[in-house]
Design an enzyme around this catalytic site. Structure first.
Site, short mmCIF file in Angstrom:
data_model
loop_
_atom_site.label_atom_id
_atom_site.label_comp_id
_atom_site.label_asym_id
_atom_site.label_seq_id
_atom_site.Cartn_x
_atom_site.Cartn_y
_atom_site.Cartn_z
N HIS A 363 -27.52 57.69 52.94
CA HIS A 363 -27.12 56.29 53.09
C HIS A 363 -28.38 55.45 53.26
CE1 HIS A 363 -23.02 57.80 54.78
NE2 HIS A 363 -23.00 57.70 53.46
N GLU A 366 -29.48 53.36 56.48
CA GLU A 366 -29.60 54.03 57.77
C GLU A 366 -31.02 54.56 57.93
OE1 GLU A 366 -26.40 56.84 57.68
OE2 GLU A 366 -24.86 55.27 57.70
N HIS A 459 -28.34 60.69 59.87
CA HIS A 459 -27.64 59.44 59.56
C HIS A 459 -27.88 58.42 60.67
CE1 HIS A 459 -24.83 60.55 56.15
NE2 HIS A 459 -25.36 61.72 56.47
N GLU A 531 -25.98 61.74 63.95
CA GLU A 531 -25.78 60.29 63.98
C GLU A 531 -26.67 59.68 65.06
OE1 GLU A 531 -23.94 58.56 62.01
OE2 GLU A 531 -22.50 59.94 61.09
#
Length: 803
Positions: A363, A366, A459, A531
């Site tokens: 992504h 990010e 991420h 994350e």
């Protein structure tokens, strides 16, 4: 790290060095065309799109011979060697990663924040607007080196004089994102973000420049087209700001800035998708300064290439870090693959090494994933004894930037295919999703060679603070809860950053196409998505403070540290974590049944309860549900599936050995006998094919045989089940490698004691002592690791294509 370096040169005859570098460098991308002098400095690099909606850029990508074969080596000549010596020193100073001297606390809402009325361009004045950009009705086909021909259009308004205080906006630089700016009051602006290319959504990442600032004036900025209903801006997160004058005079970099921060829903007409707005006020530190705002600390494709060039030019690091080209992106940008390991002394040591796979930036918006990756690479490539030990016992496969196209154009979530790549890891469309197709294929081949102990994809998260992992529940009783041990250990090693309670291990149907789930189903027990928040921490000493780049880089170090805990032959910590996990799970089950008003006897049946029923769904992104394939790819996918089905039907397995022998004689022996009619001396050759060739029965190459044995042994263990042992068995070959390397380190460094920490124990017979709890304190810190700098000349870098 820092955008648009603009050194003030006294001699006007000298070109701007940063512009000169970017002019040559970004020509390769096919996205930007630098028209010298048309715009100030970095603003000369523009996204350009052809009116034809099928093309992102003018023309086609061209032949391969038009490309520079060694892009990193070209950069070596352009930067910083193209700069005068005085400017080179200034550039290096401004490129230093700056850490705020004081913690940057969250914004504390007062409840009196103003909600501005959104008036739009009907009542305001457009001061910046990009040309039309491709949306979901069109798709990318090709790009051209050099970008669009012709003069680049000036998009900002022209100043009417020195007293004109209009801000000048720009976002046409690498990773920039701003579609439109409307001036609605003297010092108030409404901003519209550009959606991801070839989509009509994913507005989250912003990164733009403002010029012609005024000191001691309160400006208000309002982004009007955000899509997420929840945001960290509601709980105190601040935007980032960078001042070029502060950077050049005080060496100050990105810092959190903003007051009167409010995230709110904009009124929408019936039947239309609701928009959300972010508003904040800011005061600039200098008059007529050049400043940048960003959603998070930028980390561009150019930043990555600079780092990789420094590694490749290091005569020490290049010995154990091999750089390869995994594939090319849709626009022809290189997706790099790093293989990091110390050379093995014997084939047995090489075969015994387990693999660890790490990836980031699938992504593109990010960027926090890239900062964690940089911290990991800084440590694993260092001369620290722990780093050397990790390189001795593991083979690290690292893909630091999976989606370079999206990073370059300033997308938040998608590639140039207009789709979230982290929902398409099962794809068969190699040409449309090359980055993830080649990554999955690389891991598939790696699993055929050796066990992959851990896979982790880095991420960023926009709605939760702290750092946490998503994993996959293991259903095997033998390895029950083992997938949770690594996250729990990481929370103990980084207690002020990593939250184990935020981790989730439920496998949802909508996440079947993610890298985490696909790799887990391929046989990797410890398969994770890491994350990291865009905000900061709510834990320990860092409570209510924003994360800096150093915080994220330190987590990359803690990943390495936790790997050593996780694979320690002394299993004390491992067993302690398992016991703690069982206790935590019992508490969670009690809580769930109490909420339901039911009683349960956990003494007998608690381990039979499905973990998926206990856990809630992961709080994912707004693109958790895949959009499916673009329209123009549906037919291609159907054709490939049909060919695959037909191929399977044609190749039916023969039912008996007799049938297989007949087919073998018909297709192999009979043609060979015809060929031998003119060569009587070879007439006996076909009969020899019925026996295994002699070289298969000899042991001329002992090392090759040993590696084949190790490979077959690993494959058999993989076929027996997905779960594998999560720690090293005392009799395993890797334990021998640990012991040998510890002995070697003690011989080479007599003053260094490896067994000072419980996890460094080398006694294979040591059993965990239930009454003794191991200490999780750390005497090491990433700041103490050594660095190696040398001026020794090194041959030119050659980037090889991954076989």
């Amino acid at each position: 790290m820092f955008p648009a370096l603009e050194p003030e040169l006294k001699q006007e005859t000298l070109p701007d060095p940063y512009e000169d570098f970017m002019y040559h460098h970004l020509q390769y991308y096919g996205y930007y065309k630098a028209q010298r002098g048309s715009l100030p400095n970095s603003a000369t690099h523009q996204h350009v799109w052809k009116n034809n909606p099928r093309y992102l850029l003018n023309g086609s990508f061209g032949k391969r011979e038009d490309l520079i074969p060694d892009r990193l080596q070209k950069e070596k000549h352009l930067w910083p060697s193209c700069l005068p010596s005085t400017v080179r020193r200034q550039t290096r100073a401004m490129s230093t990663e700056w850490v705020p001297p004081q913690p940057e606390y969250f914004y504390q809402p007062t409840g009196n924040e103003k909600i501005p009325e959104i008036v739009g361009e009907e009542k305001g004045t457009i001061v910046y607007q990009l040309d039309s950009v491709p949306t979901e009705d069109c798709y990318f086909t090709s790009s051209r080196v050099g970008g669009k021909r012709g003069i680049i259009k000036e998009l900002s308004v022209s100043l009417q004089g020195p007293e004109d205080n209009t801000l000048l906006f720009e976002s046409r630089f690498e990773s920039g994102n701003l579609q439109k700016a409307v001036r609605v009051n003297t010092f108030e602006y409404e901003l519209t973000l550009r959606t991801d290319l070839y989509t009509n959504k994913h507005t989250q990442w912003f990164y733009f420049r403002v010029q012609n600032t005024r000191k001691d004036v309160t400006y208000r900025f309002t982004i009007v087209n955000l899509l997420k209903a929840k945001s960290l801006y509601t709980v105190g997160m601040k935007p980032l700001m960078y001042s070029q004058l502060d950077a050049s005079t005080h060496s100050i970099g990105w810092r959190r800035e903003g007051n009167e921060i409010k995230y709110f829903r904009n009124t929408a007409e019936d039947g239309q998708q609701p928009w959300y707005c972010l508003t904040w006020t800011a005061r600039f530190p200098h008059d007529r300064d050049t400043c940048f705002f960003a959603h998070f600390y930028p980390y561009t494709y150019t930043d990555l290439q600079r780092f990789l060039l420094s590694v490749a030019n290091s005569p020490v690091k290049s010995q154990f870090c091999k750089l390869r080209t995994l594939c090319r992106s849709l626009a022809g940008n290189t997706v790099y693959l790093l293989t990091i390991t110390n050379p093995a002394r014997t084939p047995q040591e090489a075969a015994a090494k387990k693999a660890v796979v790490l990836t980031a930036r699938v992504h593109p918006g990010e960027s926090n994933g890239s900062w964690i990756m940089k911290g990991f690479l800084d440590f694993i490539l260092s001369n620290s004894p722990d780093a050397q030990l990790l390189r001795d016992i593991f083979i690290f496969k690292v893909v630091p930037m999976l989606n370079p196209d999206g990073v370059i154009v300033g997308n938040y979530r998608c590639s140039l295919a207009g789709r979230d790549l982290n929902r398409h890891y099962k794809t068969i469309l190699k040409e449309s999703f090359p980055c993830i197709w080649h990554t999955r294929n690389m891991i598939k081949r790696l699993l055929e060679e050796r066990e992959v102990l851990l896979y982790c994809d880095f991420h960023g998260h926009s709605r939760k603070n702290n750092i946490f992992l998503y994993g996959c529940n293991n259903t095997s009783r033998e390895f029950w809860l083992h997938e949770r041990v690594f996250p729990l250990m990481l929370s103990k090693n980084a207690p002020d950053k990593f939250s184990f309670h935020s981790c989730n291990f439920k496998v949802q149907k909508c996440k079947e196409g993610t890298g985490r789930v696909v790799m887990w189903r391929m046989g990797i027990l410890n398969s994770y998505t890491m994350e990291s928040t865009f905000g900061g921490s709510t834990l320990g000493n860092k409570r209510d403070t924003h994360f800096t780049t150093e915080d994220l880089k330190s987590l990359g170090y803690h990943v390495c540290d936790t790997l050593l805990d996780f694979c320690d032959p002394d299993r004390t910590k491992f067993m302690q974590c398992l016991a703690e996990l069982k206790e935590l799970l019992q508490q969670e089950i009690h809580k769930k049944f109490k909420e339901l008003g039911q009683d349960i006897d956990l003494e007998r049946s608690w381990s039979d309860i499905s973990l998926s029923d206990v856990e809630s769904s992961t709080s994912g992104s707004d693109s958790s549900l895949s959009d499916g394939l673009p329209v123009h790819l549906l037919n291609i996918a159907d054709e490939l599936n049909q060919k695959k089905t037909m191929y399977k039907k044609k190749k039916k397995a023969l039912k008996s050995r007799k049938q297989r022998n007949k087919q073998y004689q018909r297709h192999t022996l009979m043609p060979e006998s015809k060929l031998t009619e003119d060569a009587p001396e070879r007439a006996g050759f076909p009969s020899t094919l019925q026996k295994p060739p002699a070289f298969f029965r000899t042991s001329e190459n002992a090392s090759s045989s040993m590696m084949k044995y190790e490979k077959s042994r690993l494959n058999k263990s993989q076929l027996n089940g997905r779960g594998k042992s999560t720690s090293l068995d005392p009799t395993d070959m890797t334990t021998l490698i640990l012991t040998k390397n510890i002995d070697r380190i003690q011989k080479e460094k007599p003053g260094f004691t490896v067994s000072c920490d419980p996890k460094r124990s080398t006694n294979p017979s040591q059993e965990p002592a239930p009454s003794v709890k191991p200490s999780w304190s750390r005497s090491r810190h990433p700041g103490t690791r050594g660095s190696h700098r040398t001026a020794v000349a090194y041959p030119s870098l050659h980037v090889y294509t991954y076989p």
